[in-house]
Design a protein around this motif. Structure first.
Motif, mmCIF file in Angstrom:
data_model
loop_
_atom_site.group_PDB
_atom_site.id
_atom_site.type_symbol
_atom_site.label_atom_id
_atom_site.label_comp_id
_atom_site.label_asym_id
_atom_site.label_seq_id
_atom_site.Cartn_x
_atom_site.Cartn_y
_atom_site.Cartn_z
ATOM 1 N N PRO A 183 2.931 6.275 4.274
ATOM 2 C CA PRO A 183 2.422 5.222 3.373
ATOM 3 C C PRO A 183 0.894 4.378 3.668
ATOM 4 N N THR A 184 0.422 4.028 2.425
ATOM 5 C CA THR A 184 -0.715 3.455 2.810
ATOM 6 C C THR A 184 -0.349 1.911 1.894
ATOM 7 N N HIS A 185 0.781 2.217 0.847
ATOM 8 C CA HIS A 185 0.404 0.922 0.132
ATOM 9 C C HIS A 185 2.333 0.820 -0.660
ATOM 10 N N ALA A 186 2.222 -0.326 -1.018
ATOM 11 C CA ALA A 186 3.822 -0.003 -0.941
ATOM 12 C C ALA A 186 3.754 -0.772 -3.188
ATOM 13 N N ALA A 187 5.025 -0.411 -3.645
ATOM 14 C CA ALA A 187 5.153 -1.456 -4.721
ATOM 15 C C ALA A 187 5.948 -2.581 -4.773
ATOM 16 N N ASP A 188 6.713 -3.485 -4.614
ATOM 17 C CA ASP A 188 7.439 -4.344 -4.712
ATOM 18 C C ASP A 188 8.673 -3.685 -5.518
ATOM 19 N N ALA A 189 9.925 -3.551 -4.810
ATOM 20 C CA ALA A 189 10.801 -3.003 -5.818
ATOM 21 C C ALA A 189 12.094 -3.832 -6.195
ATOM 22 N N GLY A 190 11.675 -4.592 -6.157
ATOM 23 C CA GLY A 190 12.667 -5.924 -6.245
ATOM 24 C C GLY A 190 13.229 -6.185 -7.676
ATOM 25 N N PRO A 191 12.275 -5.764 -8.347
ATOM 26 C CA PRO A 191 12.311 -6.367 -10.071
ATOM 27 C C PRO A 191 12.831 -5.493 -10.079
ATOM 28 N N GLY A 192 12.681 -4.355 -10.095
ATOM 29 C CA GLY A 192 13.247 -2.878 -11.020
ATOM 30 C C GLY A 192 14.050 -2.401 -9.941
ATOM 31 N N LEU A 193 15.468 -2.681 -9.214
ATOM 32 C CA LEU A 193 16.052 -1.690 -8.133
ATOM 33 C C LEU A 193 16.949 -1.626 -8.771
ATOM 34 N N GLU A 194 17.898 -2.584 -10.051
ATOM 35 C CA GLU A 194 18.888 -1.974 -10.166
ATOM 36 C C GLU A 194 18.676 -1.449 -11.427
#
Length: 254
Positions: free
Chosen positions: A190-201
């Motif tokens: 991977p080169t990039h990431a998106a914050d998973a916290g808000p959508g994890l549930e």
């Protein structure tokens, strides 16, 4: 290279200056195992995401005949997409398990890109294995490889009026050269990431909508299985994203 002498480089944040995305995968559940947490956050922010599935996953459950399995898995996929704010799910009706990379698949995906005019296209690991650059790991499925590669190519095909000209003459689909990035989930580089916290549930709830598939896949409690898998993936990416749970992507700019 994405390595430093003291370890892997931090993952860059995913681009945010876009409004429309098209997610192209082979089967129902592919997106839920990969990046639904990111998609939930994006749709919350007012962005539009459309799902395009090459098959209906009809060969995915050994105990259910494909004729009965296809509508079941389609319904589960639509319910799953709705959980993360995706109202449009399209199916190309290629046969599950025997997808082939080639002109037909490229044309179908290019047509969808022209219809929906995304700036961001999302797909899954197109490489031979799920292992790292040094090899090893698990062998990838032919369907994933075919769709991933065809999607990367179709992002360019969609903008060239002389490739698949019938899309314009027969379907009225004008070329679309507005794809700015193709983001590959499920990659080990991977080169990039998106914050998973808000959508994890919601990503947990979204994957759990694939009830028949999960029941055939594991004897574990469905929620425990889903939660462990998804949180494990996001925590693995967190080590390179400031400690925040994340969905990782390999981003190819165009």
């Amino acid at each position: 290279m994405n390595e430093r002498l003291d370890g892997p480089a931090p993952l860059e944040p995913m681009p945010t200056d876009w409004q429309r995305a098209l997610a192209v995968v082979a089967h129902p559940d592919d997106l839920e195992y990969g990046c639904a947490a990111a998609i939930a956050d994006w749709t919350d922010g007012g962005r539009e995401v459309v799902y395009l599935l090459a098959t209906r996953g009809e060969a995915g459950i050994d105990t259910i005949d494909p004729a009965a399995c296809a509508p079941l898995r389609e319904a589960e996929q639509r319910a799953s997409a709705a959980v993360v704010g995706v109202p449009t799910v399209e199916f190309l009706d290629h046969r599950d398990g025997v997808l082939e990379y080639g002109l037909d698949l490229r044309r179908d995906i290019a047509a969808a890109i022209r219809r929906h005019r995304p700036e961001l296209v999302i797909t899954m690991n197109h490489r031979d294995t799920w292992g790292g650059a040094e090899g090893g790991g698990h062998w990838n499925t032919p369907d994933h490889k075919a769709v991933g590669r065809a999607t990367l190519d179709a992002a360019g095909d969609a903008g060239n009026r002389w490739i698949f000209p019938e899309l314009l003459t027969e379907q009225g689909l004008e070329p679309w050269d507005g794809v700015r990035w193709v983001a590959v989930s499920g990659t080990t580089t991977p080169t990039h990431a998106a914050d998973a916290g808000p959508g994890l549930e919601r990503s947990v709830t979204s994957l759990m909508e694939h009830k028949a598939y999960i029941a055939a896949l594991t004897d574990e409690d469905p929620e425990a299985y889903v939660r462990a898998f998804l949180t494990g993936n996001t925590q693995q990416a967190a080590a390179r994203f400031g400690g925040r749970p994340a969905v990782a992507f390999e981003v190819f700019p165009r």
